[in-house]
Scaffold this motif. Structure first.
Motif, short mmCIF file in Angstrom:
data_model
loop_
_atom_site.label_atom_id
_atom_site.label_comp_id
_atom_site.label_asym_id
_atom_site.label_seq_id
_atom_site.Cartn_x
_atom_site.Cartn_y
_atom_site.Cartn_z
N SER A 47 -87.29 -9.23 72.42
CA SER A 47 -87.80 -8.82 71.11
C SER A 47 -88.04 -10.05 70.24
CB SER A 47 -86.83 -7.86 70.42
OG SER A 47 -85.57 -8.47 70.19
N TRP A 48 -88.84 -9.88 69.20
CA TRP A 48 -89.23 -10.98 68.32
C TRP A 48 -88.03 -11.45 67.50
CZ3 TRP A 48 -89.49 -12.36 63.21
CH2 TRP A 48 -90.34 -13.40 62.90
N PRO A 49 -87.87 -12.79 67.30
CA PRO A 49 -88.76 -13.86 67.76
C PRO A 49 -88.47 -14.31 69.20
CG PRO A 49 -87.02 -14.78 66.39
CD PRO A 49 -86.83 -13.29 66.37
N ALA A 64 -83.07 -4.92 69.03
CA ALA A 64 -84.53 -4.94 69.02
C ALA A 64 -85.05 -3.89 68.05
CB ALA A 64 -85.08 -4.68 70.43
N ASP A 65 -86.37 -3.81 67.94
CA ASP A 65 -86.95 -2.74 67.14
C ASP A 65 -86.69 -1.41 67.84
OD1 ASP A 65 -88.77 -2.72 69.24
OD2 ASP A 65 -90.37 -3.67 68.09
N ASP A 120 -85.82 -2.97 63.00
CA ASP A 120 -87.16 -3.00 62.40
C ASP A 120 -87.23 -2.35 61.03
OD1 ASP A 120 -86.88 -0.33 63.05
OD2 ASP A 120 -88.44 -0.31 64.57
N ASP A 121 -86.07 -2.11 60.40
CA ASP A 121 -86.03 -1.45 59.09
C ASP A 121 -86.69 -0.08 59.18
OD1 ASP A 121 -85.27 -1.25 56.43
OD2 ASP A 121 -87.07 -2.23 55.66
N THR A 122 -86.30 0.68 60.18
CA THR A 122 -86.84 2.02 60.39
C THR A 122 -86.67 2.88 59.14
OG1 THR A 122 -86.16 1.89 62.71
CG2 THR A 122 -86.73 4.07 61.86
N LEU A 163 -84.58 1.64 72.16
CA LEU A 163 -84.52 2.96 72.80
C LEU A 163 -84.98 2.89 74.25
CD1 LEU A 163 -83.98 5.96 72.58
CD2 LEU A 163 -86.26 6.25 71.57
N ALA A 164 -86.11 2.23 74.49
CA ALA A 164 -86.67 2.18 75.84
C ALA A 164 -85.74 1.46 76.81
CB ALA A 164 -88.04 1.50 75.81
N ALA A 165 -85.22 0.30 76.40
CA ALA A 165 -84.35 -0.48 77.29
C ALA A 165 -83.03 0.23 77.53
CB ALA A 165 -84.11 -1.87 76.69
N THR A 166 -82.48 0.89 76.50
CA THR A 166 -81.23 1.63 76.68
C THR A 166 -81.39 2.74 77.71
OG1 THR A 166 -80.48 1.15 74.42
CG2 THR A 166 -79.51 3.06 75.51
N LYS A 167 -82.46 3.50 77.58
CA LYS A 167 -82.69 4.59 78.54
C LYS A 167 -82.86 4.05 79.95
CE LYS A 167 -84.03 8.36 75.65
NZ LYS A 167 -84.39 9.77 75.78
N PHE A 168 -83.56 2.95 80.08
CA PHE A 168 -83.79 2.38 81.41
C PHE A 168 -82.48 1.87 82.03
CE2 PHE A 168 -84.58 -1.58 83.83
CZ PHE A 168 -85.22 -1.02 84.93
N LEU A 169 -81.69 1.13 81.25
CA LEU A 169 -80.47 0.53 81.80
C LEU A 169 -79.44 1.59 82.18
CD1 LEU A 169 -80.10 -2.54 79.39
CD2 LEU A 169 -80.84 -2.55 81.78
N VAL A 170 -79.41 2.69 81.44
CA VAL A 170 -78.48 3.78 81.77
C VAL A 170 -79.04 4.64 82.89
CG1 VAL A 170 -77.35 5.88 80.92
CG2 VAL A 170 -77.47 3.84 79.45
N ASN A 171 -80.25 5.13 82.71
CA ASN A 171 -80.79 6.14 83.63
C ASN A 171 -81.19 5.58 84.99
OD1 ASN A 171 -80.46 7.89 81.51
ND2 ASN A 171 -82.62 7.91 80.92
N ASP A 172 -81.69 4.34 85.02
CA ASP A 172 -82.16 3.78 86.28
C ASP A 172 -81.18 2.80 86.92
OD1 ASP A 172 -84.38 5.29 86.04
OD2 ASP A 172 -85.79 3.67 85.72
#
Length: 439
Positions: free
Chosen positions: A404-406, A307-308, A334-336, A313-322
């Protein structure tokens, strides 16, 4: 040598027309070739008062390439002001006028005294993707419109106590943007703050007018929007809090609320009372479904998010921490910009239990899928990604959720993954996929 990308997960900068569309009663005016709006719009959830099918467009052609398209742009703006009842008109330039050198800014400046505000942003596709285009649209509003708002006097602008501007999701690129903004507003209200968002239901020019008058800016994003809040601080003297993680679930949302409370000087007893009440309910739900999680633990020992930067980042933290799952390699698509990558890598290392996640900044779906195929997930993989990742997950007999898109296999209206309730919703979605394996 040119590099070919397989199934990129973003659009060109002109797709920032969706950023404009997300502002109530704002409309884009496209200075581009015909068909751009149709190609760049998403078919689900993009109709309404102004839909891409009625966006004014210069539809420039070969003749305009030779002789320039500024006259056509001027007439298009004039007619849009006459026939379309909007509060804000945003001229967006495509590739052709930028290549031939049309001075769109000069044309737009001729409408400075128009009854309704007209601003412009250079959003040629070759200048970047729609994440950068989103920043350019917000920047255009900051530079060209906000200084004209009544009561705005640069850094001397009088602030409204407790008013906080919220900047987060890129509308429509993130299908959950509406629900996420609404939940972020609710969380701030519980702290006794007054949130101000310019995107979404009932949010329009009146909310834009309040932006320079806010006491604080709150950016919830790994990188998108950082330049915007920095400009707001410089131009209007508004301090900002950059919180790089979209808060999903109890662990991150509690951290987020404490960070906001500390920054805005909300009393600690107030924020702790809010957190305690939410955590009680969140862990009540976790306890009720503990048997489900334990029964399915052997299925998804490891996971990847494609994903972007926001959702990876958000999903990784959630799946590990919670949820206590273990991360395989994570993919940011997202071509950061390179100047932000190291800080984002650092956030992937700040997981509970001393766990660190490897992250790959990659825009090529073929390479991503090859990485997923060669990794040993020690069981069935769990992949949270875009529709492009559904087939490869199926080949590996894994569990897949489109986050994530699409998006092509789900409809999202005002669902949110933000906050405590958002974490519960994400758990529902993941385990609804997992239990289908047995039924």
């Amino acid at each position: 040598m040119a590099k070919l990308l397989d199934k990129q997960r973003y659009k060109c900068a002109l797709a920032s027309m969706q950023t404009v569309q997300a502002i109530t009663r704002a409309i884009p005016i496209l200075h581009s070739g015909p068909g751009c709006a149709q190609k760049l719009s998403d078919g689900t959830g993009s109709s309404g008062y102004f839909s891409p099918n009625i966006f004014p467009c210069t539809s420039i052609n070969e003749k305009d390439v030779v002789f320039g398209g500024t006259k056509k742009l001027k007439s298009t703006i004039e007619n849009a002001l006459k026939v379309i009842d909007a509060d804000l008109y945003v001229v967006l330039t495509g590739c052709i006028p930028e290549i031939v050198g049309d001075d769109s800014g000069e044309i737009v400046s001729q409408f400075e005294d128009a009854e309704k505000p007209v601003v412009y942003a250079n959003t040629a596709g070759f200048k970047g993707n729609n994440y950068k285009g989103h920043e350019q649209v917000v920047d255009a509003i900051i530079e060209q419109y906000l200084p004209r708002v009544e009561g705005v006097e640069g850094t001397a602008t009088q602030k409204i106590k407790g008013l906080v501007n919220i900047w987060a999701d890129v509308p429509y690129q993130d299908l959950f943007w509406l629900g996420n903004f609404r939940e972020l507003e609710n969380l701030l209200r519980e702290l006794g703050l007054t949130p101000n968002v310019i995107f979404g239901y009932g949010h329009g020019i009146k909310n834009i007018d309040l932006v320079p008058k806010a006491e604080f800016n709150l950016l919830i994003s790994p990188w998108v929007g950082l330049k915007n809040v920095q400009k707001l601080e410089k131009k209007f003297g508004t301090p900002y809090l950059h919180y790089p993680v979209l808060p999903i679930g109890a662990t991150e949302t509690s951290k987020f609320l404490r960070a906001v409370a500390e920054f805005t000087k909300v009393p600690s007893e107030k924020v702790e009372a809010v957190i305690t009440e939410h955590e009680k309910y969140f862990y009540y739900i976790i306890e009720r479904y503990a048997d489900l999680f334990l029964e399915n633990r052997v299925i998804n020992k490891q996971f990847s998010v494609v994903a972007d930067a926001q959702y990876a980042l958000a999903a990784t933290k959630f799946l590990v921490n919670d949820l206590g799952l273990f991360p395989a390699k994570q993919f940011v698509t997202d071509d950061t910009p390179k100047e932000y990558q190291e800080a984002i890598r650092g956030e992937f290392k700040k997981l509970n239990y001393g766990i660190e996640a490897e992250v790959d900044f990659n825009t090529d779906s073929y390479q991503i899928h090859e990485e997923i195929k060669k990794h040993d997930y020690h069981g069935y993989p769990l992949v949270l990604g875009s529709y492009f990742d559904k087939e490869i997950t199926g080949e590996l007999k894994g569990n897949f959720l489109n986050v994530s898109w699409p998006f092509q296999d789900r409809v999202v209206m005002d669902t949110s993954y933000v906050g405590y309730r958002g974490g519960i919703k994400l758990i529902e979605d993941i385990y609804s996929v997992a239990v289908q394996r047995f039924n």
